[in-house]
Design a protein around this motif. Structure first.
Motif, short mmCIF file in Angstrom:
data_model
loop_
_atom_site.label_atom_id
_atom_site.label_comp_id
_atom_site.label_asym_id
_atom_site.label_seq_id
_atom_site.Cartn_x
_atom_site.Cartn_y
_atom_site.Cartn_z
N LEU A 16 1.59 -1.17 -0.17
CA LEU A 16 -0.18 0.28 -0.36
C LEU A 16 0.42 1.48 0.08
CD1 LEU A 16 -1.37 -2.24 1.30
CD2 LEU A 16 -3.16 -0.72 2.18
N GLN A 17 0.66 2.10 -0.88
CA GLN A 17 1.73 2.41 -1.32
C GLN A 17 0.90 4.49 -1.43
OE1 GLN A 17 4.11 3.39 -4.84
NE2 GLN A 17 6.12 3.65 -3.83
N HIS A 18 1.60 5.44 -0.89
CA HIS A 18 0.94 6.26 -0.29
C HIS A 18 1.86 7.47 -1.63
CE1 HIS A 18 0.51 10.75 0.13
NE2 HIS A 18 -0.25 10.18 1.25
N PRO A 19 0.54 8.30 -2.36
CA PRO A 19 1.04 8.38 -3.91
C PRO A 19 2.38 9.45 -3.50
CG PRO A 19 -1.22 9.00 -3.10
CD PRO A 19 -0.40 8.30 -2.08
N SER A 20 2.59 10.41 -2.54
CA SER A 20 3.75 11.02 -2.60
C SER A 20 5.25 9.99 -3.03
CB SER A 20 4.12 12.08 -1.33
OG SER A 20 4.27 11.23 -0.14
N GLU A 21 5.39 8.48 -1.89
CA GLU A 21 5.93 7.86 -2.60
C GLU A 21 6.81 7.52 -4.10
OE1 GLU A 21 8.26 6.56 -0.27
OE2 GLU A 21 7.19 7.91 1.16
N THR A 22 5.54 7.86 -4.99
CA THR A 22 5.93 7.15 -5.95
C THR A 22 6.74 7.80 -6.63
OG1 THR A 22 4.01 8.75 -6.98
CG2 THR A 22 3.65 6.65 -6.67
N LYS A 23 6.88 9.00 -5.95
CA LYS A 23 7.95 10.32 -6.52
C LYS A 23 9.24 10.67 -6.15
CE LYS A 23 3.95 13.39 -7.19
NZ LYS A 23 2.94 13.50 -6.56
N VAL A 24 9.20 9.63 -4.67
CA VAL A 24 10.55 9.57 -4.15
C VAL A 24 11.72 9.27 -5.19
CG1 VAL A 24 11.51 8.40 -2.44
CG2 VAL A 24 9.79 9.41 -1.97
N ALA A 25 12.55 8.98 -5.34
CA ALA A 25 13.75 8.91 -6.56
C ALA A 25 14.46 7.45 -5.75
CB ALA A 25 15.20 10.01 -5.91
N LYS A 26 14.50 7.31 -4.77
CA LYS A 26 14.68 5.76 -4.40
C LYS A 26 13.94 4.64 -4.92
CE LYS A 26 17.60 6.88 -0.59
NZ LYS A 26 17.63 7.25 0.64
N ASN A 27 12.43 5.05 -4.77
CA ASN A 27 11.03 4.29 -4.31
C ASN A 27 11.28 3.27 -4.49
OD1 ASN A 27 9.06 3.67 -5.25
ND2 ASN A 27 8.57 4.44 -6.88
N THR A 28 11.06 2.28 -3.35
CA THR A 28 11.50 0.92 -2.63
C THR A 28 10.84 0.03 -3.00
OG1 THR A 28 10.85 1.07 -0.55
CG2 THR A 28 13.48 1.23 -1.08
N ALA A 29 9.61 0.21 -3.58
CA ALA A 29 8.18 -0.12 -3.95
C ALA A 29 8.73 -1.03 -5.32
CB ALA A 29 7.23 0.14 -3.62
N ARG A 30 8.78 0.41 -6.01
CA ARG A 30 9.43 -0.32 -7.69
C ARG A 30 10.08 -0.95 -7.75
NH1 ARG A 30 10.31 5.30 -9.52
NH2 ARG A 30 12.43 4.66 -9.35
N LEU A 31 11.37 -0.66 -6.61
CA LEU A 31 12.83 -1.70 -6.85
C LEU A 31 12.37 -3.03 -6.59
CD1 LEU A 31 15.83 0.70 -4.95
CD2 LEU A 31 14.63 -0.03 -7.79
N LEU A 32 11.60 -2.95 -5.79
CA LEU A 32 10.20 -4.33 -4.69
C LEU A 32 10.69 -5.47 -6.19
CD1 LEU A 32 8.85 -4.72 -1.34
CD2 LEU A 32 11.01 -5.74 -1.69
N ALA A 33 9.63 -4.21 -6.79
CA ALA A 33 8.46 -5.40 -7.75
C ALA A 33 9.72 -5.65 -9.27
CB ALA A 33 8.04 -3.92 -8.67
N LEU A 34 10.73 -4.76 -9.49
CA LEU A 34 11.72 -5.68 -10.51
C LEU A 34 12.14 -6.76 -10.19
CD1 LEU A 34 13.98 -2.13 -11.27
CD2 LEU A 34 12.59 -3.64 -12.80
N ALA A 35 12.60 -6.89 -8.49
CA ALA A 35 12.92 -7.84 -8.54
C ALA A 35 11.54 -9.12 -7.73
CB ALA A 35 13.74 -7.61 -6.97
N LEU A 36 10.69 -8.90 -7.58
CA LEU A 36 9.36 -9.56 -7.08
C LEU A 36 8.87 -10.30 -8.15
CD1 LEU A 36 8.81 -8.84 -3.91
CD2 LEU A 36 10.49 -11.12 -4.50
N GLN A 37 8.75 -11.70 -8.28
CA GLN A 37 7.67 -12.43 -9.16
C GLN A 37 6.25 -11.41 -8.88
OE1 GLN A 37 7.56 -16.43 -10.66
NE2 GLN A 37 8.05 -15.10 -12.73
N ASN A 38 6.05 -11.90 -7.79
CA ASN A 38 4.38 -11.57 -7.50
C ASN A 38 4.59 -10.71 -6.37
OD1 ASN A 38 3.13 -13.91 -8.00
ND2 ASN A 38 5.08 -15.35 -7.07
N ILE A 39 4.24 -9.12 -6.92
CA ILE A 39 3.56 -8.10 -6.07
C ILE A 39 2.62 -7.06 -6.67
CG2 ILE A 39 5.89 -7.74 -6.82
CD1 ILE A 39 6.72 -5.58 -4.77
N GLN A 40 2.62 -6.49 -5.74
CA GLN A 40 0.79 -5.87 -6.20
C GLN A 40 1.38 -4.18 -5.52
OE1 GLN A 40 -3.42 -6.36 -6.65
NE2 GLN A 40 -2.38 -8.72 -5.82
N ILE A 41 1.28 -3.53 -6.12
CA ILE A 41 1.99 -2.04 -5.10
C ILE A 41 -0.01 -1.74 -6.04
CG2 ILE A 41 2.98 0.10 -5.58
CD1 ILE A 41 5.87 -1.45 -6.81
#
Ligand SMILES: [Zn+2]
Length: 122
Positions: A34-59
């Motif tokens: 569950l990602q707050h909209p402001s986190e999508t703009k954070v340069a590191k965006n760890t959720a996006r990195l997780l999505a790159l590395a994991l097959q089963n993930i929803q954001i």
């Protein structure tokens, strides 16, 4: 001024693209972030990195109860299979939870502690 080019996959500048270091993992327990909209703009965006590395993930991006209504319905339907990762006085180790339940989905709150707490309160 020269325009900076970004990798389409990791969305980092091409000069620091992480893609060659990412190896996809087939995780059996699905992560639901569950990602707050402001986190999508954070340069590191760890959720996006997780999505790159994991097959089963929803954001799921949102900040209101309405934004998470569909997810809430899913969690109610799968309440024995879903666990929330969040530190609190009533938190229990995942190993302990898995003895009584077969956890198939882990909910993660992505945001500052204040924003995560707001998500938790919905
Ligand atoms: Zn990349």
């Amino acid at each position: 001024m020269q325009k900076r080019h970004y990798c389409m996959a990791c969305q980092f500048p091409l000069s620091v693209c992480l893609c060659k270091f990412v190896h996809k993992i087939c995780n059996s327990v699905e992560l639901i972030v569950l990602q707050h909209p402001s986190e999508t703009k954070v340069a590191k965006n760890t959720a996006r990195l997780l999505a790159l590395a994991l097959q089963n993930i929803q954001i799921v991006v949102g900040e209101t109860a309405q934004d998470f209504r569909q997810l809430q319905a899913f969690c109610l339907q799968h309440h024995n299979d879903v666990a929330l990762l969040y530190p609190s006085t009533v938190s229990r180790p995942l190993e302990e939870l898995n003895k009584a339940h077969n956890i198939k989905y882990l909910l993660l709150l992505d945001g500052t502690w204040k924003k995560a707490f707001k998500h938790l309160s919905m």
